[in-house]
Write a protein that holds these residues in place. Structure first.
Motif, PDB file in Angstrom:
ATOM      1  N   LEU A 105       1.803  -6.282  -8.029  1.00 43.39           N
ATOM      2  CA  LEU A 105       2.254  -6.584  -6.668  1.00 43.39           C
ATOM      3  C   LEU A 105       1.186  -6.188  -5.659  1.00 43.39           C
ATOM      4  CD1 LEU A 105       4.291  -7.185  -4.385  1.00 43.39           C
ATOM      5  CD2 LEU A 105       5.310  -4.945  -4.823  1.00 43.39           C
ATOM      6  N   ALA A 106       0.648  -4.986  -5.795  1.00 39.80           N
ATOM      7  CA  ALA A 106      -0.398  -4.539  -4.873  1.00 39.80           C
ATOM      8  C   ALA A 106      -1.633  -5.423  -4.985  1.00 39.80           C
ATOM      9  CB  ALA A 106      -0.754  -3.085  -5.141  1.00 39.80           C
ATOM     10  N   GLU A 129       4.231   2.709  10.018  1.00 35.93           N
ATOM     11  CA  GLU A 129       4.870   2.936   8.720  1.00 35.93           C
ATOM     12  C   GLU A 129       3.823   3.226   7.648  1.00 35.93           C
ATOM     13  OE1 GLU A 129       7.468   0.180  11.184  1.00 35.93           O
ATOM     14  OE2 GLU A 129       5.339   0.306  10.671  1.00 35.93           O
ATOM     15  N   ALA A 130       2.720   2.478   7.695  1.00 32.61           N
ATOM     16  CA  ALA A 130       1.644   2.709   6.723  1.00 32.61           C
ATOM     17  C   ALA A 130       1.071   4.115   6.880  1.00 32.61           C
ATOM     18  CB  ALA A 130       0.550   1.659   6.902  1.00 32.61           C
ATOM     19  N   ALA A 131       0.904   4.554   8.114  1.00 34.01           N
ATOM     20  CA  ALA A 131       0.369   5.894   8.350  1.00 34.01           C
ATOM     21  C   ALA A 131       1.309   6.962   7.810  1.00 34.01           C
ATOM     22  CB  ALA A 131       0.134   6.103   9.842  1.00 34.01           C
ATOM     23  N   TYR A 132       2.594   6.788   8.001  1.00 28.36           N
ATOM     24  CA  TYR A 132       3.562   7.752   7.487  1.00 28.36           C
ATOM     25  C   TYR A 132       3.482   7.845   5.967  1.00 28.36           C
ATOM     26  CZ  TYR A 132       8.148   9.958   6.688  1.00 28.36           C
ATOM     27  OH  TYR A 132       9.171  10.794   6.287  1.00 28.36           O
ATOM     28  N   LEU A 133       3.415   6.683   5.309  1.00 28.78           N
ATOM     29  CA  LEU A 133       3.317   6.696   3.855  1.00 28.78           C
ATOM     30  C   LEU A 133       1.995   7.308   3.395  1.00 28.78           C
ATOM     31  CD1 LEU A 133       4.885   3.210   3.059  1.00 28.78           C
ATOM     32  CD2 LEU A 133       5.924   5.462   2.717  1.00 28.78           C
ATOM     33  N   LYS A 134       0.929   7.043   4.132  1.00 27.18           N
ATOM     34  CA  LYS A 134      -0.364   7.642   3.808  1.00 27.18           C
ATOM     35  C   LYS A 134      -0.295   9.160   3.939  1.00 27.18           C
ATOM     36  CE  LYS A 134      -4.889   7.915   3.202  1.00 27.18           C
ATOM     37  NZ  LYS A 134      -5.492   7.660   1.877  1.00 27.18           N
ATOM     38  N   SER A 163       5.286  -1.834   0.708  1.00 24.77           N
ATOM     39  CA  SER A 163       5.045  -0.396   0.594  1.00 24.77           C
ATOM     40  C   SER A 163       6.301   0.380   0.962  1.00 24.77           C
ATOM     41  CB  SER A 163       3.868   0.028   1.486  1.00 24.77           C
ATOM     42  OG  SER A 163       4.129  -0.247   2.854  1.00 24.77           O
ATOM     43  N   MET A 164       7.032  -0.114   1.956  1.00 21.30           N
ATOM     44  CA  MET A 164       8.281   0.549   2.331  1.00 21.30           C
ATOM     45  C   MET A 164       9.342   0.371   1.249  1.00 21.30           C
ATOM     46  SD  MET A 164       8.347  -0.403   6.402  1.00 21.30           S
ATOM     47  CE  MET A 164       9.803   0.562   6.780  1.00 21.30           C
ATOM     48  N   ARG A 165       9.396  -0.791   0.637  1.00 22.94           N
ATOM     49  CA  ARG A 165      10.355  -0.993  -0.451  1.00 22.94           C
ATOM     50  C   ARG A 165      10.007  -0.125  -1.659  1.00 22.94           C
ATOM     51  NH1 ARG A 165      12.003  -7.293  -1.288  1.00 22.94           N
ATOM     52  NH2 ARG A 165      10.945  -8.151   0.547  1.00 22.94           N
ATOM     53  N   LEU A 166       8.731  -0.049  -1.984  1.00 19.53           N
ATOM     54  CA  LEU A 166       8.322   0.786  -3.112  1.00 19.53           C
ATOM     55  C   LEU A 166       8.647   2.255  -2.859  1.00 19.53           C
ATOM     56  CD1 LEU A 166       4.893  -0.870  -3.982  1.00 19.53           C
ATOM     57  CD2 LEU A 166       6.987  -0.977  -5.349  1.00 19.53           C
ATOM     58  N   ASP A 167       8.513   2.691  -1.616  1.00 19.37           N
ATOM     59  CA  ASP A 167       8.893   4.062  -1.282  1.00 19.37           C
ATOM     60  C   ASP A 167      10.352   4.322  -1.620  1.00 19.37           C
ATOM     61  OD1 ASP A 167       8.949   6.686   0.175  1.00 19.37           O
ATOM     62  OD2 ASP A 167      10.212   5.531   1.547  1.00 19.37           O
ATOM     63  N   ARG A 168      11.198   3.310  -1.392  1.00 21.27           N
ATOM     64  CA  ARG A 168      12.621   3.467  -1.674  1.00 21.27           C
ATOM     65  C   ARG A 168      12.904   3.683  -3.158  1.00 21.27           C
ATOM     66  NH1 ARG A 168      16.509   3.737   2.633  1.00 21.27           N
ATOM     67  NH2 ARG A 168      15.307   3.182   4.471  1.00 21.27           N
ATOM     68  N   GLY A 169      11.972   3.280  -4.012  1.00 18.34           N
ATOM     69  CA  GLY A 169      12.126   3.526  -5.435  1.00 18.34           C
ATOM     70  C   GLY A 169      11.442   4.799  -5.888  1.00 18.34           C
ATOM     71  N   CYS A 170      10.775   5.477  -4.972  1.00 12.53           N
ATOM     72  CA  CYS A 170      10.063   6.722  -5.286  1.00 12.53           C
ATOM     73  C   CYS A 170      10.709   7.886  -4.541  1.00 12.53           C
ATOM     74  CB  CYS A 170       8.588   6.564  -4.917  1.00 12.53           C
ATOM     75  SG  CYS A 170       7.700   5.405  -5.986  1.00 12.53           S
ATOM     76  N   SER A 172      -0.898   0.840   1.925  1.00 15.44           N
ATOM     77  CA  SER A 172      -0.953   1.546   3.212  1.00 15.44           C
ATOM     78  C   SER A 172      -2.389   1.661   3.710  1.00 15.44           C
ATOM     79  CB  SER A 172      -0.325   2.932   3.071  1.00 15.44           C
ATOM     80  OG  SER A 172       1.024   2.840   2.673  1.00 15.44           O
ATOM     81  N   ASP A 173      -3.294   1.978   2.811  1.00 19.64           N
ATOM     82  CA  ASP A 173      -4.707   2.078   3.205  1.00 19.64           C
ATOM     83  C   ASP A 173      -5.220   0.753   3.749  1.00 19.64           C
ATOM     84  OD1 ASP A 173      -5.031   4.748   2.584  1.00 19.64           O
ATOM     85  OD2 ASP A 173      -5.758   4.377   0.551  1.00 19.64           O
TER      86      ASP A 173
END
Length: 481
Positions: free
Chosen positions: A414-415, A53-58, A435-442, A32-33
């Motif tokens: 991956l990152a 989306e990146a800002a939301y995750l940040k 990053s959005m997919r990883l969020d789905r696992g967190c 995201s950064d």
């Protein structure tokens, strides 16, 4: 007057406690950064497609203070970034309600298109003011906003939906009122609404428009106002059962698109039943990604239809557009997505070290993808020993490598891989996707009830209040200080 809900705007209690058992959190933040730091290097039009989306995750995983979160979202909105208006509006509503959003946008009509902003305005107590503003808009604008409001609060308790529905009725918003009643967990709400509705013709229209909506909360379709033939009723019941299952799966759905294209409700009902069973036994996680759900549905359809090539042909002409598979400009077909899911599924045991032997090419792969299979096996082997830099200059190989590392559960590698990609557009697209997919696992911040049917890939930015208070006093939906 029935009790109304007063929603307390506490702070950005929006921001969660640290996610538990989320080893991918550093990768989510790193990706995201990078998107936020490098998006300005893209051509202006492409830069507008990246960042919200990146800002939301940040904001969520980085636990940004409220002022920094607002500055970040407003900056992206000023740059014209897609979805940033909704992100900024949702944040503004958590602090200053509808007035703060209106002051920033200068256009109340636009708010009716912003699902996250509508949710925040309602949950932080400005429902009466919002409904009054919507009632003053032209009819077309009101009808555009109503389904979005229903989508925004689909996961809220019946008491909140009932209070909002009552307010919608008082403000002359019958379409919204009916949608909020139709999507309550209790069937009694619609029964009472239908029994007391003064205009039978209008009731028939509202019933037709919202008949499917109870599927979003797992209930049968609304009862028809007029009698229908038994075979038609059975057909509707089968279709609705498939809709219930489709609404429970994560992210995106293709089952209802398939049945709309083909009319094959019998196959759709079997696929829906298989999907419901997979959700029930945990094979499909409703808060996860759509991968497992799509394979369940595809295989159920495969076993249910008489003509598999015709089924594949239908799926091949249905376009899938998403942050996923960014290397496929303009989107790819649903059938092509399924091929990628099949390839990942087949290679996963090898990638996780459960076997030292590469799998044979899956028999289910479509003919066009069979030519790509050697690339996937080559990359899978290379990931066992080659440095990640070996993929950095080849967008196609980098995209396959990222898929496989994600399947292997190696979020750190991956990152590192994505951050090493030399082409900025590819790097940012892959970072947004994964990053959005990883969020789905967190913490699964992007998950929303009924999302596969209601949002179809549109992100939702939720900043919900930490506490909801009820009051027995009348006077409408009020914002609490």
């Amino acid at each position: 007057m029935r009790p109304l809900l007063l929603l307390a705007a506490m702070t950005l209690a929006a921001l969660p406690a640290r996610a538990q058992d989320c080893p991918a959190e550093p990768a989510i933040l790193a990706l995201s950064d990078m998107v936020l730091a490098e998006r300005a290097a893209l051509p202006r039009l492409k830069a507008r497609g990246a960042g919200a989306e990146a800002a939301y995750l940040k904001i969520r995983y980085g636990r940004l203070p409220a002022d920094r979160a607002l500055d970040l979202a407003r900056g992206l909105r000023a740059d014209g970034v897609r979805e940033a208006a909704d992100l900024a509006g949702a944040l503004e509503a958590t602090h200053g309600g509808l007035d703060a959003v209106a002051a920033s946008t200068g256009n109340l009509a636009e708010i009716g298109t912003l699902v996250s902003t509508l949710r925040a305005v309602l949950l932080y107590g400005d429902g009466e003011k919002l409904l009054a503003a919507l009632a003053a808009l032209p009819a077309e604008r009101r009808e555009t906003a109503s389904p979005r409001i229903v989508a925004a609060v689909i996961d809220r308790p019946d008491a909140e939906k009932a209070a909002l529905a009552e307010a919608a009725g008082r403000h002359g918003l019958p379409l919204l009122q009916a949608g909020l009643i139709a999507t309550q967990e209790s069937a009694d709400a619609w029964t009472a609404f239908a029994e007391t509705h003064p205009d039978r013709d209008r009731l028939a229209d509202l019933t037709r428009l919202w008949s499917w909506a109870p599927a979003l909360v797992g209930r049968p379709a609304l009862p028809a106002v007029a009698a229908v033939e038994p075979d038609v009723a059975l057909l509707r019941e089968s279709l609705h059962a498939a809709q219930i299952a489709a609404a429970r799966q994560p992210e995106r759905d293709f089952l209802m698109t398939y049945v709309n294209q083909t009319g094959d409700t019998a196959a759709a009902a079997k696929a829906g039943a298989a999907l419901a069973a997979a959700i029930g036994d945990g094979t499909v996680r409703s808060r996860g990604t759509f991968d497992a759900a799509w394979l369940v549905v595809y295989r159920a359809l495969h076993g249910a239809v008489d003509n598999v090539p015709a089924m594949d042909g239908t799926l091949d002409i249905v376009t899938f557009t998403s942050a996923r598979y960014p290397q496929a400009s303009g989107g790819i077909s649903v059938r092509a997505v399924i091929d990628r899911l099949l390839a990942v599924e087949a290679l996963s045991p090898y990638l996780r070290g459960e076997t030292g032997t590469l799998p044979a090419m899956p028999a289910e792969l479509g003919a066009p993808f069979r030519a790509e299979w050697p690339l996937w096996t080559e990359v899978a082997q290379a990931l066992k020993g080659a440095p990640l830099a070996a993929f950095a200059k080849d967008p196609a190989r980098a995209a396959v490598a990222a898929e496989l590392l994600h399947a292997a559960g190696e979020s750190g590698r991956l990152a590192d891989l994505v951050l090493s990609v030399t082409d900025t557009e590819t790097k940012i697209a892959l970072a947004t996707d994964f990053s959005m997919r990883l969020d789905r696992g967190c913490a699964s911040h992007f998950h929303h009830r009924g999302e596969a049917v209601l949002l179809a890939g549109q992100p939702i930015f939720r900043f919900d209040p930490a506490k909801v208070m009820t009051s027995t006093r009348g006077g409408g939906l009020k914002r609490c200080a």
